[in-house]
Design a protein around this motif. Structure first.
Motif, PDB file in Angstrom:
ATOM      1  N   GLU A 170       9.204  -1.569  -0.470  1.00 41.19           N
ATOM      2  CA  GLU A 170       9.287  -2.685   0.126  1.00 41.19           C
ATOM      3  C   GLU A 170       7.914  -3.424   0.360  1.00 41.19           C
ATOM      4  OE1 GLU A 170      11.354  -4.226   2.356  1.00 41.19           O
ATOM      5  OE2 GLU A 170      13.334  -2.793   2.336  1.00 41.19           O
ATOM      6  N   PRO A 171       7.775  -4.656   0.623  1.00 33.38           N
ATOM      7  CA  PRO A 171       6.175  -5.268   0.336  1.00 33.38           C
ATOM      8  C   PRO A 171       5.615  -4.532   2.071  1.00 33.38           C
ATOM      9  CG  PRO A 171       7.647  -6.809   0.085  1.00 33.38           C
ATOM     10  CD  PRO A 171       8.107  -5.650   0.688  1.00 33.38           C
ATOM     11  N   SER A 172       4.130  -4.424   2.079  1.00 35.00           N
ATOM     12  CA  SER A 172       3.955  -3.920   2.856  1.00 35.00           C
ATOM     13  C   SER A 172       3.016  -5.235   3.536  1.00 35.00           C
ATOM     14  CB  SER A 172       2.330  -3.050   3.133  1.00 35.00           C
ATOM     15  OG  SER A 172       2.413  -2.506   2.744  1.00 35.00           O
ATOM     16  N   GLU A 173       2.684  -6.379   2.847  1.00 38.15           N
ATOM     17  CA  GLU A 173       2.850  -7.545   3.922  1.00 38.15           C
ATOM     18  C   GLU A 173       3.092  -8.810   2.966  1.00 38.15           C
ATOM     19  OE1 GLU A 173      -1.701  -7.846   4.392  1.00 38.15           O
ATOM     20  OE2 GLU A 173      -2.030  -6.231   5.593  1.00 38.15           O
ATOM     21  N   GLY A 174       3.542 -10.160   3.102  1.00 38.57           N
ATOM     22  CA  GLY A 174       4.021 -10.920   2.773  1.00 38.57           C
ATOM     23  C   GLY A 174       4.860 -11.266   2.436  1.00 38.57           C
ATOM     24  N   SER A 202       1.501  -1.346   0.236  1.00 40.57           N
ATOM     25  CA  SER A 202      -0.099   0.283  -0.248  1.00 40.57           C
ATOM     26  C   SER A 202       0.440   1.161   0.118  1.00 40.57           C
ATOM     27  CB  SER A 202      -0.913  -0.010   1.406  1.00 40.57           C
ATOM     28  OG  SER A 202       0.017   0.142   2.225  1.00 40.57           O
ATOM     29  N   PHE A 203       0.022   2.179  -0.666  1.00 42.52           N
ATOM     30  CA  PHE A 203       0.745   4.061  -0.291  1.00 42.52           C
ATOM     31  C   PHE A 203       0.352   4.131   0.075  1.00 42.52           C
ATOM     32  CE2 PHE A 203       2.786   1.664  -4.350  1.00 42.52           C
ATOM     33  CZ  PHE A 203       3.662   2.268  -4.137  1.00 42.52           C
ATOM     34  N   ASN A 204       0.106   5.636   1.110  1.00 49.08           N
ATOM     35  CA  ASN A 204      -0.225   6.855   1.888  1.00 49.08           C
ATOM     36  C   ASN A 204       0.282   7.574   0.552  1.00 49.08           C
ATOM     37  OD1 ASN A 204      -0.885   4.910   4.081  1.00 49.08           O
ATOM     38  ND2 ASN A 204       1.242   5.685   4.956  1.00 49.08           N
ATOM     39  N   ASN A 205      -1.350   8.265   0.191  1.00 47.36           N
ATOM     40  CA  ASN A 205      -1.348   9.127  -0.669  1.00 47.36           C
ATOM     41  C   ASN A 205      -2.168  10.323  -0.138  1.00 47.36           C
ATOM     42  OD1 ASN A 205      -1.315  10.335  -3.183  1.00 47.36           O
ATOM     43  ND2 ASN A 205      -2.414   8.983  -3.839  1.00 47.36           N
ATOM     44  N   GLY A 206      -1.959  11.155   0.992  1.00 52.14           N
ATOM     45  CA  GLY A 206      -2.312  12.105   1.542  1.00 52.14           C
ATOM     46  C   GLY A 206      -2.890  11.054   3.274  1.00 52.14           C
ATOM     47  N   ASN A 207      -4.566  11.759   3.025  1.00 49.76           N
ATOM     48  CA  ASN A 207      -5.291  10.300   3.851  1.00 49.76           C
ATOM     49  C   ASN A 207      -6.178   9.391   3.118  1.00 49.76           C
ATOM     50  OD1 ASN A 207      -5.168  12.739   6.104  1.00 49.76           O
ATOM     51  ND2 ASN A 207      -7.222  14.100   5.051  1.00 49.76           N
TER      52      ASN A 207
END
Ligand code: ADP
Length: 334
Positions: free
Chosen positions: A56-60, A10-15
């Motif tokens: 970097e993977p977030s999960e897995g 996942s990427f954080n795009n603002g909120n």
């Protein structure tokens, strides 16, 4: 050889949080050329960049030859990356350095002697057929030549895996073909595993053994390339394959416009080359009208598609369709 397990990113795009890759599971075999195809924004680039942890993977987890590289510290990762070469759409060459220096760079980092470096770079230059461009700068090379330099650099450390991030997308069709031929030669001679991402079905058709289709971060279909061409299951797979057939008449025939029965045939390999339709006409009391057709040459085999209108008695049409099935032809009534 490469095993991807429940991979998400996942990427954080603002909120907002964007899940670019969602719960992907894949196993890629040694010596295989594996394609990942999808539209722009589907998550291809993020997925392939997770394989060497450029992202970097977030999960897995990602296992390479049994080791989970998501658990590696920096030093272990640096070592693991020597086994994973990568090429990019825009080549990513060092523009201030000549061809020789671009290829020698990873070897210098390894601390090899001048003599060893010289011998390895010359071998690689010969391999990618650029010995005469040894002293040229990237700005003096064509796109195809730049990608050959990038391939030579990617192979410098004798990797076991090559990742291609849209490696042929910036090239014209003829140059694309020559780069794909080179990748296939590399796979055969070094038993390299190649993972490539692309938005072009031509690339998948020309070089891949298996393919995964990715949409909104998820793998929606995965198969051997010949099986995908013979029997695409998702709308997206169909659309990618239809994109290849732009030079044949549109296949959107409406059965209501025809008196006979409309059927779509797909057939693989030897069946694609046998005169099955003419034999069918001789054997059964039916008339056949060929509405459209094409044959795609894949790396392993050929796949043909035909749309026919069959006219005659119902039972003769049924027998003709059974005959086609017995000849290993997929028959679908439209
Ligand atoms: P593709 O390679 O199939 O075009 P990407 O993997 O580049 O797709 O992108 C997948 C999704 O993730 C897109 O919605 C994209 O905007 C988003 N994305 C990719 N990289 C980043 C990033 N560094 N920051 C925020 N969003 C990103």
């Amino acid at each position: 050889m490469i095993k991807i397990q429940n991979l998400s990113k996942s990427f954080n795009n603002g909120n907002n949080k964007i899940w670019a890759v969602k719960d992907v599971n894949l196993q890629i075999n040694k010596g295989e050329i594996f394609g990942i195809i999808g539209l722009s924004g589907a998550g291809k680039s993020t997925l392939i960049r997770c394989i060497n942890r450029l992202e970097e993977p977030s999960e897995g987890k990602i296992f390479i030859e049994g080791s989970d590289i998501t658990s590696f510290d920096k030093k272990q990762l640096r070592n693991a990356r020597k086994n994973i070469g990568m090429i990019f759409q825009h080549f990513n060459l060092l523009f201030q350095k000549n061809v020789y220096k671009n290829i020698s760079f990873p070897l210098e980092l390894e601390g090899l002697s001048k003599k060893e470096i010289d011998s390895r770079v010359n071998t690689l230059l010969e391999y990618v057929e650029l010995s005469d461009k040894r002293d040229a700068y990237p700005s003096q090379l064509s796109g195809g030549q730049k990608q050959r330099v990038a391939i030579a650099r990617a192979l410098a450390n004798n990797p076991k895996i090559l990742l291609s991030d849209e490696g042929t997308s910036a090239l014209d069709p003829k140059t694309t073909k020559s780069i794909l031929d080179l990748l296939n030669k590399i796979r055969k001679e070094f038993n390299l595993t190649i993972v490539l991402i692309t938005h072009q079905m031509e690339v998948v058709k020309d070089i891949c053994d298996r393919v995964a289709i990715i949409e909104e971060g998820e793998i929606i279909e995965m198969n051997k390339v010949e099986e995908l061409f013979k029997n695409p299951k998702t709308h997206t797979a169909n659309a990618f394959i239809s994109g290849l057939k732009s030079d044949i008449p549109d296949e959107n025939f409406s059965p209501a416009e025809f008196e006979g029965t409309l059927i779509r045939l797909s057939f693989l390999g030897k069946s694609a080359k046998k005169p099955i339709v003419s034999q069918m006409v001789k054997k059964f009391d039916i008339d056949v009208n060929i509405l459209s057709g094409n044959i795609n040459e894949l790396i392993s085999t050929s796949v043909g598609h035909l749309i026919l209108e069959l006219s005659g008695q119902k039972d003769e049409i049924k027998k003709a369709m059974d005959y086609l099935n017995n000849e290993n032809v997929n028959v679908e009534v439209i």
